[in-house]
Design a protein around this motif. Sequence first.
Motif, PDB file in Angstrom:
ATOM      1  N   ASP A   3      13.225  21.798   9.424  1.00 44.31           N
ATOM      2  CA  ASP A   3      13.252  20.950   8.456  1.00 44.31           C
ATOM      3  C   ASP A   3      12.172  21.302   7.373  1.00 44.31           C
ATOM      4  OD1 ASP A   3      15.493  20.447   9.682  1.00 44.31           O
ATOM      5  OD2 ASP A   3      15.493  18.320   9.207  1.00 44.31           O
ATOM      6  N   SER A   4      11.013  21.642   7.986  1.00 39.21           N
ATOM      7  CA  SER A   4       9.949  21.852   6.951  1.00 39.21           C
ATOM      8  C   SER A   4      10.064  23.019   6.218  1.00 39.21           C
ATOM      9  CB  SER A   4       8.499  22.000   7.736  1.00 39.21           C
ATOM     10  OG  SER A   4       8.447  23.250   8.579  1.00 39.21           O
ATOM     11  N   LEU A   5      10.710  24.112   6.537  1.00 40.12           N
ATOM     12  CA  LEU A   5      11.250  25.151   5.907  1.00 40.12           C
ATOM     13  C   LEU A   5      12.104  24.950   4.774  1.00 40.12           C
ATOM     14  CD1 LEU A   5      11.978  27.671   8.450  1.00 40.12           C
ATOM     15  CD2 LEU A   5       9.844  27.469   7.228  1.00 40.12           C
ATOM     16  N   GLN A   6      13.112  23.689   5.100  1.00 37.93           N
ATOM     17  CA  GLN A   6      14.152  23.237   4.147  1.00 37.93           C
ATOM     18  C   GLN A   6      13.482  22.400   3.064  1.00 37.93           C
ATOM     19  OE1 GLN A   6      17.345  22.512   7.385  1.00 37.93           O
ATOM     20  NE2 GLN A   6      17.422  21.370   5.923  1.00 37.93           N
ATOM     21  N   SER A   7      12.200  21.742   3.717  1.00 37.53           N
ATOM     22  CA  SER A   7      11.437  20.790   2.767  1.00 37.53           C
ATOM     23  C   SER A   7      10.732  21.788   1.565  1.00 37.53           C
ATOM     24  CB  SER A   7      10.215  20.013   3.675  1.00 37.53           C
ATOM     25  OG  SER A   7      10.966  19.178   4.470  1.00 37.53           O
ATOM     26  N   VAL A   8      10.550  22.934   1.928  1.00 37.19           N
ATOM     27  CA  VAL A   8      10.082  23.926   0.673  1.00 37.19           C
ATOM     28  C   VAL A   8      10.826  23.533  -0.449  1.00 37.19           C
ATOM     29  CG1 VAL A   8       9.629  26.121   0.247  1.00 37.19           C
ATOM     30  CG2 VAL A   8       8.900  25.382   2.485  1.00 37.19           C
ATOM     31  N   ILE A   9      12.213  23.571  -0.495  1.00 38.38           N
ATOM     32  CA  ILE A   9      13.050  23.624  -1.588  1.00 38.38           C
ATOM     33  C   ILE A   9      12.990  22.365  -2.421  1.00 38.38           C
ATOM     34  CG2 ILE A   9      15.681  23.767  -2.248  1.00 38.38           C
ATOM     35  CD1 ILE A   9      14.427  26.014  -0.329  1.00 38.38           C
ATOM     36  N   GLY A  57       3.028  30.795  -2.782  1.00 35.97           N
ATOM     37  CA  GLY A  57       2.432  30.276  -1.599  1.00 35.97           C
ATOM     38  C   GLY A  57       3.488  30.073  -0.391  1.00 35.97           C
ATOM     39  N   ILE A  58       4.555  29.864  -0.986  1.00 38.24           N
ATOM     40  CA  ILE A  58       5.969  29.887   0.005  1.00 38.24           C
ATOM     41  C   ILE A  58       5.883  30.821   0.991  1.00 38.24           C
ATOM     42  CG2 ILE A  58       8.517  29.905   0.266  1.00 38.24           C
ATOM     43  CD1 ILE A  58       8.501  28.809  -2.564  1.00 38.24           C
ATOM     44  N   VAL A  59       5.280  32.005   0.757  1.00 35.66           N
ATOM     45  CA  VAL A  59       5.085  33.128   1.767  1.00 35.66           C
ATOM     46  C   VAL A  59       4.461  32.641   3.079  1.00 35.66           C
ATOM     47  CG1 VAL A  59       2.899  34.182   1.131  1.00 35.66           C
ATOM     48  CG2 VAL A  59       4.976  35.626   2.077  1.00 35.66           C
ATOM     49  N   TYR A  60       3.675  31.650   3.120  1.00 36.43           N
ATOM     50  CA  TYR A  60       2.814  31.241   4.264  1.00 36.43           C
ATOM     51  C   TYR A  60       3.723  30.587   5.137  1.00 36.43           C
ATOM     52  CZ  TYR A  60      -1.466  32.542   1.865  1.00 36.43           C
ATOM     53  OH  TYR A  60      -2.554  33.262   1.122  1.00 36.43           O
ATOM     54  N   PHE A  61       4.975  30.145   4.616  1.00 37.27           N
ATOM     55  CA  PHE A  61       5.979  29.515   5.543  1.00 37.27           C
ATOM     56  C   PHE A  61       6.647  30.420   6.531  1.00 37.27           C
ATOM     57  CE2 PHE A  61       4.707  26.358   2.410  1.00 37.27           C
ATOM     58  CZ  PHE A  61       4.750  25.233   3.371  1.00 37.27           C
ATOM     59  N   THR A  62       6.591  31.676   6.200  1.00 40.58           N
ATOM     60  CA  THR A  62       7.180  32.575   7.232  1.00 40.58           C
ATOM     61  C   THR A  62       6.378  32.669   8.493  1.00 40.58           C
ATOM     62  OG1 THR A  62       5.850  34.365   6.155  1.00 40.58           O
ATOM     63  CG2 THR A  62       7.943  34.170   5.446  1.00 40.58           C
TER      64      THR A  62
END
Length: 412
Positions: free
Chosen positions: A35-41, A176-181
Amino acid sequence: MTSNTAALEKSSFQQQQKTTYHVLFIIGLCHLLNDSLQSVIPAMFPILEKSMSLTYTQLGFIAFTLNIVSSVLQPIIGAYTDKKPVPYALPIGLSISMLGILGLAFSPSFKMVLFFVFFIGVGSAVFHPEGSRVAYMAAGSRRGLAQSIYQVGGNSGQALAPLITALVLVPLGQPGIVYFTLVAALAVILLIYIAKWYKVKLPSLPEKTGKISTTARSLANKKAANFAASIILFIIFARSWYGTSIASFYAFYVIEKYGVSIQASQGYVFLFLVMGAVGTFLGGPLADRFGKRTVIITSIMASIPLTFALPFAGPVTAYFLLALIGLILLSSFSVTVVYAQELFPGRIGTVSGLTIGFAFGMGAIGAVAIGALIDQFGLTTIMIAISLLPVLGITSYFLPTDKTIIEWQNNE
């Protein structure tokens, strides 16, 4: 085998099984990571609103894409895995989300953002019903507590959105989203362990032999159970629309009303979401002790005067009100899932996918509708209007008691 015997066997099975806490905590952590990945949206919204000059309606469509994909697919996946369990669906789903996150970091346009958000929605659709099944399998006799441990991970992940905005996206921007991979990769590793446990545990479950499926089918056909399920979905609708309006648009409201910065506005949303996570955790044990129906009714009714007051509060009072609203309103989140599961025993994936998926779907529709209404009527007017949504939760008084549901199962 009579349905009464089946219900007793199911109850005996749950009582004999110990709660597998390490599995619950791992799946809860994976829920947080997912859900932290979803929170990126939603965390991207203030950035994209400026960099791509998007309207509130377009921002709503981004949230809509994420949530509607998950909403539609969750019950389908849950129904399929009820019949044919797929333990390794969990790491596969997170791998799909990781691909979406990677593409999102470098999306140059609104259409490409929607395209990669679709992948994250698919990964979420796989994770949620199967994650709920793992929590059910590890619960033993502590159904409410188990669902709360699982669900609080998700709510905690959602609560990270304001921090992601303030600490990552404001200084680094969209790349900066790339770090969430890396977050996704960690989740995949943990879910491979869960999948191995799931595969070993599967043959010992009564659902595998179909021992309680007759009870599930006959109970599902009862008008009273279906009516109760419709009330649960109506409550989810009201709660999801309200939660979506706060998570997606309240930051814009405080920027406009109080004149604060983007970073400062995220503090309000973060407080609402993190206290919602606390409430989600507390709701399960309270339901185990006082009953699920009691917790659902109390959660809805106690939040009504607080939501009424929020649009008219000052900048300091708003913090306290948001904290209380998140704590009280979201305390029923995991409880409604467990309540629905007990209406339809033996269909854990289907029911979990339907209830959680419906919450996603209502959040999706709410994001678009509320965004469009804000474009049409303005932030202040709509923030006042959405404060009325929890009033719809008074329908919870028509829910059957926990005792009545047990009697339905035993008398089938």
